[in-house]
Design an enzyme around this catalytic site. Sequence first.
Site, mmCIF file in Angstrom:
data_model
loop_
_atom_site.group_PDB
_atom_site.id
_atom_site.type_symbol
_atom_site.label_atom_id
_atom_site.label_comp_id
_atom_site.label_asym_id
_atom_site.label_seq_id
_atom_site.Cartn_x
_atom_site.Cartn_y
_atom_site.Cartn_z
ATOM 1 N N GLU A 284 -79.702 10.683 -98.438
ATOM 2 C CA GLU A 284 -81.106 10.489 -98.751
ATOM 3 C C GLU A 284 -81.544 11.352 -99.933
ATOM 4 O OE1 GLU A 284 -83.355 9.949 -95.217
ATOM 5 O OE2 GLU A 284 -85.274 10.328 -96.188
ATOM 6 N N GLU B 31 -80.448 9.539 -102.846
ATOM 7 C CA GLU B 31 -81.310 8.369 -102.986
ATOM 8 C C GLU B 31 -82.632 8.770 -103.652
ATOM 9 O OE1 GLU B 31 -82.437 6.753 -99.198
ATOM 10 O OE2 GLU B 31 -82.690 4.723 -99.972
ATOM 11 N N CYS C 233 -85.576 8.091 -90.398
ATOM 12 C CA CYS C 233 -84.773 8.474 -89.224
ATOM 13 C C CYS C 233 -85.479 8.270 -87.898
ATOM 14 C CB CYS C 233 -84.244 9.897 -89.335
ATOM 15 S SG CYS C 233 -85.219 10.964 -90.345
ATOM 16 N N SER D 52 -86.427 4.727 -97.043
ATOM 17 C CA SER D 52 -85.042 5.059 -97.364
ATOM 18 C C SER D 52 -84.157 4.023 -96.677
ATOM 19 C CB SER D 52 -84.717 6.448 -96.828
ATOM 20 O OG SER D 52 -83.322 6.622 -96.763
ATOM 21 N N LYS E 279 -84.890 5.166 -79.684
ATOM 22 C CA LYS E 279 -83.474 5.123 -80.069
ATOM 23 C C LYS E 279 -82.715 4.072 -79.270
ATOM 24 C CE LYS E 279 -83.255 8.434 -83.151
ATOM 25 N NZ LYS E 279 -82.819 8.158 -84.518
ATOM 26 N N GLU F 76 -83.298 1.052 -81.198
ATOM 27 C CA GLU F 76 -82.586 1.113 -82.466
ATOM 28 C C GLU F 76 -81.103 0.774 -82.297
ATOM 29 O OE1 GLU F 76 -81.760 5.052 -84.136
ATOM 30 O OE2 GLU F 76 -82.432 4.326 -86.085
ATOM 31 N N GLU G 174 -78.608 -4.972 -86.866
ATOM 32 C CA GLU G 174 -78.002 -4.369 -88.061
ATOM 33 C C GLU G 174 -77.007 -3.271 -87.703
ATOM 34 O OE1 GLU G 174 -81.576 -3.741 -87.696
ATOM 35 O OE2 GLU G 174 -81.964 -5.808 -88.269
ATOM 36 N N CYS H 156 -89.398 14.999 -83.250
ATOM 37 C CA CYS H 156 -88.512 14.664 -82.126
ATOM 38 C C CYS H 156 -88.672 15.606 -80.943
ATOM 39 C CB CYS H 156 -87.064 14.683 -82.573
ATOM 40 S SG CYS H 156 -86.790 13.821 -84.117
#
Lengths: 591, 165
Positions: free
Chosen positions: A284, A287, A304, A324, A363, A366, A371, A508
């Site tokens: 990142e 990036e 994230c 990102s 999560k 996710e 993907e 988190c």
Amino acid sequence: MATVTVTIDNRQIEVEQGITILEAAKKIGLKIPTLCHMREINEIGSCRICIVEVQGARTLQAACVTPVYDGMVVRTNTETVRQSRKMLLELILSTHPAECLTCLRNTNCELQTLAKSFGIDEIRFKRVTGKMVKEDSIDRSSPSLVRDPRKCVLCGRCVAVCEKVQGVKAIGSVNRGFDTVVAPPFDLELGDTNCVNCGQCALVCPTGAITEKDDTAEVWAALSDPTKHVVVQTAPAVRVAIAEEFGMEPGTLGTGKMVAALRILGFDKVFDTDFAADLTIMEEGNELLQRLESKQNLPLITSCSPGWIKYVEHFYPELISNLSTCKSPQQMLGALIKTYYAEKENIDPKDIVSVSIMPCTAKKFESARDEMNASGYQDVDYVLTTREFARMCKAAGIDWDNLPEEEFDTPLGISTGAGVIFGTTGGVMEAALRTAYELVTKEELDSLEFTAVRGLEGVKEAEIEMNSVKLKVAVVHSLKNAKIVMDKVKEGTADYAFIEVMACPGGCIGGGGQPIPTDLNVRMKRVAGIYQADEQLPIRKSHENPAIQALYEEYLGEPLSEKSHQLLHTEYVERDLFTNAPAKKEEKTAI
Amino acid sequence: MAGTTCTCNCSVSNLTGEAKIEHLLELYKGNPSALIVVLSAIQTELGYLPKDWMVRVAEELNMPLTDVYGAATFYAAFSMQPKGKYTINLCVGTACYVKGAPEVQAAIEKELGIKPGETTEDRKFSFNLVHCIGACGIAPVMTINGDVCPKVTKDTVAEILSKYE
Ligand code: SF4
Ligand code: SF4
Ligand code: SF4
Ligand code: FES
């Protein structure tokens, strides 16, 4: 500050004008029972469990919403108060299924605690429910959460959090009177809605009416299957919270014991998501530099937090290109475990079961996204929240106090202080700045602490100078705060280069899968634990992580290489505003 | 219904049906506080609150769908069900009940395939249960768009309903 004098249970105190009876009582060591009340978030006075006698008032008053006035005389513990509260509680209990023994909230449930402290020994009313509540109405449609409306006491806390803290409002009050339920609109189930799976509702629910979806059975099954190589990774924020489940102070650093516990449970390898956090910084950070150079898709926004990603997909699809393309650390490590690690150890990835321990319910969603199968398999098979992990430890008879401290396995368990601070708001930004600064200026930082991005303020801003270029950055946590900044980005009135967003308040450490209770005070202690962990680590910058350097040398080449893109980067989908479906592309009917 | 008048001095009073709803949505774009006004207009113009329109309201007024649906289900004046051409009100007051209203209810449910509170798919009939309509002498009694049907039995239901086209 104007003060007033009030008398509570025969004790006179001087308190700040305008505070509630509930707050005033706290000052003399009295905890008036509450159920619906959440400071600043849900002050609706609906459950009336907190009623008290106020001299001169005709009826009992709700302490949580009644402000004190000069000369007020309050009694919180009279026979009338006690009997009335008990009656109210019995009425609530008369709609409630008494299933404590099989409830995820058993021994950590506010309703159960109230019943115990009020000495409820029988429920005099026959169980009745509104017509919308059916015995089979448990909603298991979400990959992250389970709704059991039978256990709902209609306190409204989840609705308030979802609306006021997260700005989503996937659930709300439906119908009226006795038929009221808290539910998604129409006949939608939670998994069909724009719910972002953050789990903040589950964190504030006083009962077991919204809980994490429990995936421990699947993990136990994998652990007892001799043909499977079961690997686990642990997120940064778990280590500062897990000890709470065993009676320790919030923020207690439990890293070593946590690793030992995972080995006792039978995991073959214990890896650290922090390693992948370092890797995220490499990807990142580069990036960011690339986008700064090309002046394209700025500001760069972090990716994230999976609740945040889904929020963008529903509410700000026009900003998807600003996100990102980096996968979250969980998914980066998941992809590496079934490729890099599998190849290194010569294990067939189909025999690997990859588990992650996360502070986060999103999560779970996710890991199941289409993907997320760069290895040719689902990269992360099961996600357990901190709470589920604690339940497994308890089932296995793990005695926390007497656990040894152990180290993560190499190489995917080697990490830095920059990796661990990913667990708190501001951490991704600080970790990125530590690396970006040194990569750009080729100079070593004097001080590693970027204090401007630390702390629990909703929107934080900072300006960093690198090679005489000024970089403006912003850090936000909780989606309502993210909305404020995103609206500015959309309008073009924000000149940030880089924005960190974490969906949950505090980041988190305040995630929807963390131990209950998670309140402001607990959050602050966990944040302190995170920075303590950072300071204790010998390496505190991601680019100095030797295991990361080796990974690039042996396998990936360099940041943003083709292989990196294939394994570590992803794409996003535009979703409908109110439902989980992909966005409808056709034109709206013209007005 | 109150609250459906337009405040922009246009000729909204001449508009009816979907045109009027569209006009109000345009007028109150981004303004969640107009929710009840808009929902009332939809109820008046269309006879109920269709799902698609509720989604449109949420989009146009820029508010959570949950709030639109919450209001729609909270106020008794709103109905989620389209109204049929004919409304059957079956009395289940004490007198009608003992004289066999439950069997009549079952017969209606079977004949139309709907439960009380619902409307047939072809929007021909809506079916409700009501309490004593003061015609106990001719129990069990039902009304269809105001026509009183005395002494209904489970065997005469189909015949009565067949008269309504
Ligand atoms: S929600 Fe609380 S009171 Fe209800 S069954 Fe679960 S533990 Fe028991
Ligand atoms: S998980 Fe988050 S978005 Fe979904 S209902 Fe709960 S609070 Fe709202
Ligand atoms: S689901 Fe939980 S938080 Fe939400 S209203 Fe019901 S009891 Fe309260
Ligand atoms: S806690 Fe005061 S009314 Fe619910």
